[in-house]
Design an enzyme around this catalytic site. Structure first.
Site, PDB file in Angstrom:
ATOM      1  N   HIS A   1      74.337  -0.581  10.964  1.00  0.00           N
ATOM      2  CA  HIS A   1      75.780  -0.311  10.944  1.00  0.00           C
ATOM      3  C   HIS A   1      76.384  -0.401   9.550  1.00  0.00           C
ATOM      4  O   HIS A   1      77.530   0.018   9.349  1.00  0.00           O
ATOM      5  CB  HIS A   1      76.493  -1.302  11.869  1.00  0.00           C
TER       6      HIS A   1
ATOM      7  N   ASP B   1      74.871 -10.560  18.260  1.00  0.00           N
ATOM      8  CA  ASP B   1      75.098 -10.624  16.818  1.00  0.00           C
ATOM      9  C   ASP B   1      76.020 -11.809  16.554  1.00  0.00           C
ATOM     10  O   ASP B   1      77.166 -11.821  17.002  1.00  0.00           O
ATOM     11  CB  ASP B   1      75.748  -9.320  16.348  1.00  0.00           C
TER      12      ASP B   1
ATOM     13  N   GLU C   1      69.826 -11.866   8.932  1.00  0.00           N
ATOM     14  CA  GLU C   1      70.163 -10.939   7.849  1.00  0.00           C
ATOM     15  C   GLU C   1      70.135 -11.719   6.536  1.00  0.00           C
ATOM     16  O   GLU C   1      70.865 -12.699   6.377  1.00  0.00           O
ATOM     17  CB  GLU C   1      71.543 -10.339   8.078  1.00  0.00           C
TER      18      GLU C   1
END
Length: 546
Positions: free
Chosen positions: A316, A98, A242
């Site tokens: 998350h 990430d 994202e």
């Protein structure tokens, strides 16, 4: 469409802080993840999306990076990170790191140097503006975490931009030196053997600050193409960006084969269906299946031939899937299986968020002090000061707060869900005594084994990966159904998104169909008739013509 090795893979997201604690300090760590690799191999996944484990002061739980090439002490060491990469690969599992390159921590050496002097070579790594005429911030841009998006630096008399916490200063992607440093760092991670990157808020790096255009700025796709060519484009890696702002048209720019940008993006249209137009996610709207179906169908159709969809119910930052889309009470198991079937039978890459495979639910802490998420805490204070009631904010946090996804992974019914022998950084959901991995492994018909079957089916049946998507029964208010077709094969997928017993009228051309029931959460369906009696949250996938 060019076939890729990861097309039939399933991704499992790990939030390291909450996954497994190996040393009793109450915080999940890399050694804990390594200890559960056999479990993940048994589940059948091929990729782990690992939320940030870099060195960080943890103002935003690791999404504020102070050193991209070191590991936060609470998570372990670089040697353990390299061991995780190596041991996962031995199980045919790749790691997606990430990566947060829209901003850094205010403790990153670049920003520390930028603060020390306006003549620092790193001053222009960040975005600075002089005060407005009244001495206040340069403009009225608001941080996504509440308050002004500008923080004042007294030493220089200038403001720096932070779209999130004031401890997360935005990088200046108009500076080519930022590109060079970031690209070199990414290549060093690729050299360690990772499988690719999940790119945090990647749609914000092309921002046009003075116009307050933060997402989809004019240079965004040029910057991503440069990144592709300088780093992951040189190999066969997986990348997912994202992009809260993405439309289907934007997603094609990111993910079409000829674009040389990313493998896919995370878009959130289906999530935002639940958000109030004014209050956002802090005031939920009721679930309307017709609207939800329209969003899924739009994305399945738009990216059918050139792009690639990411498929997810939770992560998350989002509430638990069964609490948001299903029924966390009487029909928790049936609705969790239904949601799994629906997700894995769409076209794209499925993502499982840790605990989704056992039907973990939202948590309802009774006091605001029990929460840890900076976004929830900041917005709680800000909105109470603005007149919103405590009860209304707690209702919003219970429904959509990020800590719903961040409670400890529920491994067994021992204290703290088997996550830690110490005091967990955030309290476990009290229902861990009933909902946990050990119980799921011992139950042959559990949600966990249902998910394992779904993961295996994608590797066995190309129609699940490459089959075309066509919605059917579009007007039905409680059933979401579609056909996947590949050559002479057809796969009928039917999902009852309600707790009702339904009589479903079957279209005439399908009434004589029979075949192989690949998966079902009730008795297998191997043939169709004039009508079907569907159980609450029943779902099945029927393969015809194999």
């Amino acid at each position: 469409m060019e076939k890729k090795w990861w097309h039939n893979a399933v991704v499992y997201q790990i939030y390291p802080r909450s996954f497994m604690d190996s040393n009793g300090d109450g915080i999940g760590d890399l050694a804990g993840i390594i200890s559960k690799l056999d479990y993940l191999q048994q589940l059948g996944i091929n990729l782990i999306w690992l939320s940030p484990v870099y060195r960080s002061p943890m103002d935003d739980n690791g999404y504020d990076i102070s050193d991209y090439e070191d590991i936060a002490a609470e998570f372990g060491t670089m040697a353990e990170m390299e061991a995780l990469i190596r041991q996962a690969k031995q199980r045919d599992i790749h790691i997606l790191m990430d990566l947060v390159v829209n901003h850094t921590s205010d403790e990153h050496p670049w920003f520390i140097s930028a603060l020390e002097s306006q003549d620092s070579p790193y001053r222009d790594f960040y975005i600075w503006r002089k005060p407005a005429a009244d001495g206040g911030p340069p403009n009225n841009f608001r941080s996504y975490f509440g308050g002004s998006g500008w923080a004042y630096d007294e030493a220089s008399g200038e403001y720096y931009l932070h779209q999130f916490s004031k401890r997360q200063p935005d990088l200046n992607w108009d500076n080519p030196r930022v590109h060079e440093e970031v690209h070199a760092m990414m290549n060093r991670w690729l050299d360690k053997g990772i499988g690719g990157f999940r790119m945090d808020v990647i749609d914000l790096i092309g921002k046009e600050v003075d116009k307050q255009i933060m997402a989809n700025g004019k240079n965004l796709h040029m910057l991503i193409r440069q990144m592709n060519r300088a780093t992951f484009g040189k190999g066969d890696y997986v990348t997912v960006g994202e992009a809260w702002s993405a439309s289907p048209q934007d997603a094609l720019l990111y993910s079409a084969n000829d674009r040389e940008e990313l493998s896919m993006v995370f878009q959130f249209d289906h999530i935002k269906q639940f958000w109030d137009e004014q209050a956002g996610k802090w005031r939920s709207k009721p679930f309307v299946l017709a609207n939800f179906k329209a969003v899924i169908e739009k994305w399945q159709t738009a990216l059918a031939d050139r792009g690639w969809n990411s498929l997810f119910w939770s992560n998350h930052d989002l509430p638990r899937a069964v609490s948001k889309f299903g029924d966390e009470g009487e029909f928790r198991e049936a609705s969790a299986k239904m949601l799994g079937t629906a997700l894995h039978c769409l076209k794209g890459t499925p993502y499982i968020y840790q605990g989704e495979e056992i039907g973990m639910t939202n948590v309802r802490y009774t006091t605001i002090e029990e929460y840890r998420d900076i976004e929830s805490l900041n917005l709680y204070r800000e909105r109470l000061a603005g007149g919103v009631s405590h009860d209304e904010m707690m209702t919003g946090i219970h429904a959509n707060g990020r800590d719903n996804a961040r409670t400890p992974m529920q491994w067994d019914d021992s204290p703290n869900a088997g996550f830690t022998t110490g005091i967990p950084w955030i309290a476990a959901n009290p229902n861990y005594r009933e909902i946990n991995v050990a119980a799921a492994l011992a139950e042959p018909d559990s949600i966990l084994w249902h998910y394992q079957k779904l993961v295996a089916l994608r590797k066995q049946y190309p129609i699940l990966v490459y089959g075309n998507f066509r919605p059917i029964l579009k007007e039905h208010p409680q059933v979401f159904a579609w056909l996947r077709t590949l050559g002479e094969e057809r796969l009928l997928v039917v999902n009852n998104f309600s707790r009702e017993h339904l009589t479903l009228d079957i279209p005439e051309e399908m009434q004589a169909w029979h075949g192989e029931c690949l998966v079902s959460n009730y008795a297998p369906r191997d043939a169709l008739a004039v009508s079907l009696e569907l159980q609450p949250y029943e779902s099945f996938a029927l393969l015809i013509g194999r």
